[in-house]
Scaffold this active site. Sequence first.
Site, PDB file in Angstrom:
ATOM      1  N   HIS A  35      -5.688  -3.619  -2.922  1.00 51.36           N
ATOM      2  CA  HIS A  35      -4.651  -2.201  -3.853  1.00 51.36           C
ATOM      3  C   HIS A  35      -5.340  -2.953  -4.897  1.00 51.36           C
ATOM      4  CE1 HIS A  35      -4.559   1.002  -0.854  1.00 51.36           C
ATOM      5  NE2 HIS A  35      -3.818   0.440  -0.033  1.00 51.36           N
ATOM      6  N   SER A  56       0.494  -1.370  -0.091  1.00 55.15           N
ATOM      7  CA  SER A  56      -0.275   0.034   0.002  1.00 55.15           C
ATOM      8  C   SER A  56       0.777   1.540   0.124  1.00 55.15           C
ATOM      9  CB  SER A  56      -1.099   0.122   0.924  1.00 55.15           C
ATOM     10  OG  SER A  56      -0.103  -0.252   1.988  1.00 55.15           O
ATOM     11  N   LYS A 107     -11.886   0.836  -1.288  1.00 48.06           N
ATOM     12  CA  LYS A 107     -10.849   1.677  -2.647  1.00 48.06           C
ATOM     13  C   LYS A 107     -11.215   1.360  -3.474  1.00 48.06           C
ATOM     14  CE  LYS A 107      -7.416   0.307   1.232  1.00 48.06           C
ATOM     15  NZ  LYS A 107      -6.657  -0.312   1.398  1.00 48.06           N
TER      16      LYS A 107
HETATM   17  C1  LIG Z   1      -6.635  -0.618   3.166  1.00 50.03           C
HETATM   18  C2  LIG Z   1      -6.277  -1.503   3.607  1.00 50.03           C
HETATM   19  C3  LIG Z   1      -6.853  -2.510   4.385  1.00 50.03           C
HETATM   20  C4  LIG Z   1      -7.659  -1.902   5.339  1.00 50.03           C
HETATM   21  O1  LIG Z   1      -8.713  -2.187   4.424  1.00 50.03           O
HETATM   22  P1  LIG Z   1     -10.020  -1.387   4.807  1.00 50.03           P
HETATM   23  O2  LIG Z   1     -11.195  -1.740   4.233  1.00 50.03           O
HETATM   24  O3  LIG Z   1      -9.473  -0.109   4.957  1.00 50.03           O
HETATM   25  O4  LIG Z   1     -10.031  -1.693   6.485  1.00 50.03           O
HETATM   26  C5  LIG Z   1      -6.269  -3.700   4.536  1.00 50.03           C
HETATM   27  N1  LIG Z   1      -4.714  -4.363   3.966  1.00 50.03           N
HETATM   28  C6  LIG Z   1      -4.263  -3.499   2.974  1.00 50.03           C
HETATM   29  C7  LIG Z   1      -2.879  -3.603   1.980  1.00 50.03           C
HETATM   30  C8  LIG Z   1      -4.471  -2.096   3.265  1.00 50.03           C
HETATM   31  O5  LIG Z   1      -3.994  -1.481   2.115  1.00 50.03           O
END
Ligand SMILES: *Cc1c(COP(=O)(O)O)cnc(C)c1O
Length: 394
Positions: free
Chosen positions: A212, A184, A243
Amino acid sequence: MTCSDLNRVLASSLQALERAGLRRVLRPMGPRRDGVVMLNGRAVVDCSSNDYLGLASDPRLLEAARTQLGGRELGVGAARLISGNREEHGRLEQALATFKGTEDALLFGSGYLANVGVVPALVAQGDGIYADSLNHASLIDGCRLSRGTVEVYAHRDLEDLERRLAGSAHRYRHRWIVTDGVFSMDGDLAPLPDLVDLAARFDAWLYVDDAHATGVLGKTGGGSSEHWGLAAPPEITMGTLGKALGTTGAFVAASATVIEFLRHRARTFVFTTGTPTCLSAAASVALTILHTDPALLGRLRSNVAIARGALRSKGIDVGGDAATPILPIVLGSSARTSQVGEALLQSGYLVGTIRPPTVPPNTARLRITVSAVHDPRQLTGLADVLSVALGKAS
Ligand SMILES: *Cc1c(COP(=O)(O)O)cnc(C)c1O
């Protein structure tokens, strides 16, 4: 100890953060629309969100949520195993399983909850976890909460991982390789075909956090498996709805047996209220849009290429893989990163200023994210102002 003692202890920790340039603030912002947000009464171009396809404010998703909400209910009022299960949950899970090419899928309230629930459900005492050193915090926490033994291998380092796997077969009952599909804060990719190969050779299972990659990588946005052309999906793929898919929540896609097991054993599924159905309805529409409007992904890819090209033409060193919309620019110093971020804001651009503990010490960075809904001129404009800001900042 009294309450004022607690306040004194915590205030001194906060002062230490302040001195280290690590104090954070919550900024009130207006909703994001076409890549622009209102901040302190000013419209600024947002290059910091994970709304890669602009679906969070897409009228089709908003309409689906509104229609679903109708005169029905907002919260489902109970865990799904009690009386909070609704048709929309199951319908979205089926659509997600089809999207990911698995037998079934299970919804969670967020990606964080999915990781901290699913890893401990699957990994027992006596099992081994091999975790990439740059895995997301929620995956790290999931591994910590499990009763397994965690071995951290150097970031994307297949030799290190192989050495560890080769030397530990006798030590564990079952073994898992646990990794982000797209990292990320670095925008680089886990070498999935090699990980699949190592997992097969050493009798390990593979858990991929595709937060992502979902809706971003691969011809149809199917994620890491599709991007790499894997013959079969990993044992577990986690994906988020918050996302690229524009809503909030997450899911795990896997075999019917794995999912049935998780329905019984993932504590962040069993012991928590089901998600609002208006979100499921909107996420279903997001999947339909991905399916029926391939031009949307095309615009994202073209914008990523424009942004990367514009930054590179200014001599700016951009990290990450060209397939992802995450463009990290590692500056090292937290203070300098904040200073450049502030200068960009003055010029009308919001970018992520990522500092420890989100990233390792001395690797503070700007994290620029690109969306399909950015106007290409906004992206070339960012390269112009960033080049000036980097020149000025000491
Ligand atoms: C954003 C993210 C999460 C968490 O997801 P949310 O739905 O925002 O809690 C988990 N793993 C990765 C790699 C992320 O980038």
